[in-house]
Write a protein that holds these residues in place. Structure first.
Motif, PDB file in Angstrom:
ATOM      1  N   ALA A 186     -62.952  10.524  -9.526  1.00 53.59           N
ATOM      2  CA  ALA A 186     -63.294  11.832  -8.977  1.00 53.59           C
ATOM      3  C   ALA A 186     -62.184  12.266  -8.036  1.00 53.59           C
ATOM      4  CB  ALA A 186     -64.638  11.777  -8.241  1.00 53.59           C
ATOM      5  N   LEU A 187     -62.177  13.546  -7.711  1.00 58.60           N
ATOM      6  CA  LEU A 187     -61.256  14.073  -6.716  1.00 58.60           C
ATOM      7  C   LEU A 187     -62.019  14.936  -5.726  1.00 58.60           C
ATOM      8  CD1 LEU A 187     -60.957  17.226  -7.693  1.00 58.60           C
ATOM      9  CD2 LEU A 187     -59.158  16.321  -9.152  1.00 58.60           C
ATOM     10  N   HIS A 188     -61.409  15.151  -4.559  1.00 60.01           N
ATOM     11  CA  HIS A 188     -62.010  15.995  -3.533  1.00 60.01           C
ATOM     12  C   HIS A 188     -60.926  16.859  -2.911  1.00 60.01           C
ATOM     13  CE1 HIS A 188     -64.406  17.444  -0.221  1.00 60.01           C
ATOM     14  NE2 HIS A 188     -65.456  16.779  -0.670  1.00 60.01           N
ATOM     15  N   CYS A 189     -61.244  18.138  -2.716  1.00 62.02           N
ATOM     16  CA  CYS A 189     -60.297  19.050  -2.080  1.00 62.02           C
ATOM     17  C   CYS A 189     -59.903  18.528  -0.698  1.00 62.02           C
ATOM     18  CB  CYS A 189     -60.918  20.435  -1.929  1.00 62.02           C
ATOM     19  SG  CYS A 189     -61.084  21.331  -3.480  1.00 62.02           S
ATOM     20  N   TYR A 190     -58.629  18.737  -0.361  1.00 64.43           N
ATOM     21  CA  TYR A 190     -58.115  18.270   0.928  1.00 64.43           C
ATOM     22  C   TYR A 190     -57.089  19.286   1.437  1.00 64.43           C
ATOM     23  CZ  TYR A 190     -56.778  14.898   4.533  1.00 64.43           C
ATOM     24  OH  TYR A 190     -56.546  14.266   5.728  1.00 64.43           O
ATOM     25  N   PRO A 191     -57.518  20.210   2.290  1.00 66.01           N
ATOM     26  CA  PRO A 191     -56.612  21.282   2.728  1.00 66.01           C
ATOM     27  C   PRO A 191     -55.477  20.817   3.614  1.00 66.01           C
ATOM     28  CG  PRO A 191     -58.718  21.396   3.891  1.00 66.01           C
ATOM     29  CD  PRO A 191     -58.883  20.379   2.812  1.00 66.01           C
ATOM     30  N   GLN A 192     -55.556  19.593   4.143  1.00 68.99           N
ATOM     31  CA  GLN A 192     -54.468  19.091   4.978  1.00 68.99           C
ATOM     32  C   GLN A 192     -53.231  18.720   4.163  1.00 68.99           C
ATOM     33  OE1 GLN A 192     -57.706  18.230   5.471  1.00 68.99           O
ATOM     34  NE2 GLN A 192     -57.904  19.408   7.362  1.00 68.99           N
ATOM     35  N   LEU A 193     -53.372  18.625   2.844  1.00 70.11           N
ATOM     36  CA  LEU A 193     -52.236  18.415   1.957  1.00 70.11           C
ATOM     37  C   LEU A 193     -51.932  19.699   1.205  1.00 70.11           C
ATOM     38  CD1 LEU A 193     -52.882  14.950   0.207  1.00 70.11           C
ATOM     39  CD2 LEU A 193     -51.149  15.473   1.931  1.00 70.11           C
ATOM     40  N   PRO A 194     -50.652  20.049   1.024  1.00 72.99           N
ATOM     41  CA  PRO A 194     -50.336  21.236   0.234  1.00 72.99           C
ATOM     42  C   PRO A 194     -50.647  21.022  -1.236  1.00 72.99           C
ATOM     43  CG  PRO A 194     -48.331  20.078   0.852  1.00 72.99           C
ATOM     44  CD  PRO A 194     -49.448  19.402   1.582  1.00 72.99           C
ATOM     45  N   ALA A 195     -50.944  22.098  -1.930  1.00 68.22           N
ATOM     46  CA  ALA A 195     -51.168  22.016  -3.373  1.00 68.22           C
ATOM     47  C   ALA A 195     -49.941  21.414  -4.039  1.00 68.22           C
ATOM     48  CB  ALA A 195     -51.454  23.408  -3.935  1.00 68.22           C
ATOM     49  N   GLY A 196     -50.187  20.528  -4.986  1.00 68.53           N
ATOM     50  CA  GLY A 196     -49.108  19.819  -5.656  1.00 68.53           C
ATOM     51  C   GLY A 196     -48.973  18.387  -5.205  1.00 68.53           C
ATOM     52  N   LEU A 197     -49.699  18.007  -4.140  1.00 69.99           N
ATOM     53  CA  LEU A 197     -49.729  16.628  -3.675  1.00 69.99           C
ATOM     54  C   LEU A 197     -51.133  16.074  -3.816  1.00 69.99           C
ATOM     55  CD1 LEU A 197     -46.993  17.523  -2.357  1.00 69.99           C
ATOM     56  CD2 LEU A 197     -47.583  16.059  -0.418  1.00 69.99           C
ATOM     57  N   VAL A 198     -51.239  14.770  -4.014  1.00 71.66           N
ATOM     58  CA  VAL A 198     -52.537  14.094  -4.026  1.00 71.66           C
ATOM     59  C   VAL A 198     -52.453  12.871  -3.123  1.00 71.66           C
ATOM     60  CG1 VAL A 198     -53.198  14.897  -6.328  1.00 71.66           C
ATOM     61  CG2 VAL A 198     -51.999  12.720  -6.068  1.00 71.66           C
ATOM     62  N   GLY A 199     -53.602  12.510  -2.540  1.00 70.03           N
ATOM     63  CA  GLY A 199     -53.684  11.338  -1.678  1.00 70.03           C
ATOM     64  C   GLY A 199     -54.518  10.259  -2.336  1.00 70.03           C
ATOM     65  N   VAL A 200     -54.000   9.039  -2.384  1.00 65.71           N
ATOM     66  CA  VAL A 200     -54.665   7.912  -3.036  1.00 65.71           C
ATOM     67  C   VAL A 200     -54.796   6.781  -2.020  1.00 65.71           C
ATOM     68  CG1 VAL A 200     -54.606   6.294  -4.976  1.00 65.71           C
ATOM     69  CG2 VAL A 200     -53.644   8.595  -5.239  1.00 65.71           C
TER      70      VAL A 200
END
Length: 418
Positions: A186-200
């Motif tokens: 699953a994924l969850h929106c994270y506004p602290q990261l800019p679009a185009g990045l993901v946190g794992v």
């Protein structure tokens, strides 16, 4: 009114296809995805404008089922009709993906064309984006399956009531959502990261989240004669201050437990001791073992503190969700897939969160992992934080999310780790 059949004016209807350092998807799928930008943005805006509260997501589920049917799939509604399960492809392995579809009881404060049309309800947590990404994933994988390029079965779980207690994950599981599933993502929106990045992140990802309500009763009276009363305001103060302090000495500090009170009510007159009062708060903990021990321990601590005051106490400990603890191999799989989808420099380490997420219920049954999807506008200082009335996203995050999840599906189906 924006609908799923209308291309929204002013939308960024195309997003990058294959990014530098990324790997192409099979079946010319990158080009196909890029061509569906307007359609997916329109779906997201329709969902955003028509939010539905937890356990009542009937129109949302119907829209999801229609879109999946148009893609040539065979979706199945949950027994109550407020969620959807849909399988794509066949094979010995089944990889599931979950999207939550409910909204929050908040007023939408944005001045945009797709502002919520439902008073007091808003998609302020990004579930409209989660749903749209998963719809895009379903459409994309349907294309691959038609070309015999999908090496197994993918199951999409569109879940109701993530924001509620009780939540909707157990409802999906009871309906067979995890039957024969080898792993879930699953994924969850994270506004602290800019679009185009993901946190794992591997291991603890979000905290368990429970609620506790404490009601006190006892003889009230005049503040000039507190010795003739139970002095409930004083007793509530003891609970508020002493119980969290005692808890920190009864639980391993590495468990990351936190008891924070958010509501306290007692009395009206400044010179009258009331006969009733209550305090309510949340319990958050990162350790699964400590979470299992928390109800009995916290209830005992409250009763012990109140015993010295002479008040009568009623404790209602409300189970919420377990902690999300990402599986090591699942985290490695989705990290590698995200690097393939976006380029390795666009995958960062996710922060640990004390927020709660009922994705944890699925991880009690099968291995899996949740990631954070960057939704912030690159170069902007405005973050539009979660659970706020002005929450919004850079809609290019939808395209990035679909690509990451498509790569994840193919990687997970091909690995023998689950």
């Amino acid at each position: 009114m924006t609908t799923a059949l209308e291309a929204p004016e002013g939308a960024d209807t195309a997003w990058p296809g294959q990014l530098p350092g990324s790997d192409p998807l099979p079946g010319r799928l990158d080009r196909w995805l890029a061509s569906r930008g307007a359609e997916l943005v329109a779906i997201r805006r329709h969902l955003h404008a028509h939010p539905e509260p937890s356990h009542s997501e009937f129109e949302t589920a119907a829209l999801i089922a229609r879109e999946l049917s148009v893609a040539g799939l065979t979706p199945q509604l949950l027994p109550r009709g407020n969620g959807v399960i849909c399988d794509i492809g066949e094979g010995p392995r089944t990889i599931a993906f979950r999207a939550d579809i409910d909204s929050l009881p908040l007023q939408d404060l944005k001045d945009v064309s797709y502002r919520s049309t439902v008073d007091g309800q808003a998609h302020a947590c990004g579930h409209d984006v989660h749903t749209t990404v998963m719809l895009g994933l379903g459409m994309a994988l349907a294309q691959l399956n038609e070309q015999d390029l999908l090496p197994g079965r993918v199951r999409l779980l569109f879940q109701p009531a993530e924001e509620a207690m009780p939540s909707g994950a157990p409802e999906v599981i009871a309906a067979g959502g995890l039957k024969d599933v080898d792993a879930i993502f699953a994924l969850h929106c994270y506004p602290q990261l800019p679009a185009g990045l993901v946190g794992v992140r591997s291991g603890p990802f979000t905290a368990a989240a429970d609620a506790v309500e404490v009601k006190l009763t006892g003889p009230g009276g005049h503040t000039a004669r507190p010795h003739l009363t139970a002095d409930l305001v004083h007793a509530l103060g003891r609970i508020i201050v002493d119980v969290p302090a005692l808890l920190s000495r009864r639980i391993d500090p590495r468990a990351g437990i936190s008891l924070v009170w958010g509501s306290v009510h007692a009395g009206q007159a400044f010179n009258a001791i009331p006969g009733a009062g209550e305090v309510r708060g949340t319990v958050r903990v990162l350790s699964r073992e400590a979470w299992r021990e928390a109800p009995e321990l916290i209830t005992k601590l409250i009763r012990d503190v109140v015993a010295a005051t002479g008040a009568e106490v009623d404790v209602n400990y409300i189970r919420g969700v377990p902690p999300v603890i990402n599986d090591r191999m699942a985290s490695a799989t989705i990290a590698g897939a995200a690097g393939a989808a976006l380029g390795p420099d666009r995958v960062v380490e996710a922060e640990l969160s004390m927020g709660g997420e009922d994705f944890a219920f699925y991880l009690e049954h099968v291995p899996g992992a949740m990631i954070r999807l960057g939704t912030g506008r690159p170069g902007s200082d405005i973050r539009h934080d979660l659970h706020q009335g002005d929450f919004d996203v850079d809609e290019s995050c939808i395209g990035y999310g679909v690509r990451v999840m498509a790569h994840t599906a193919l990687a997970a189906l091909s690995t023998g780790s689950f």
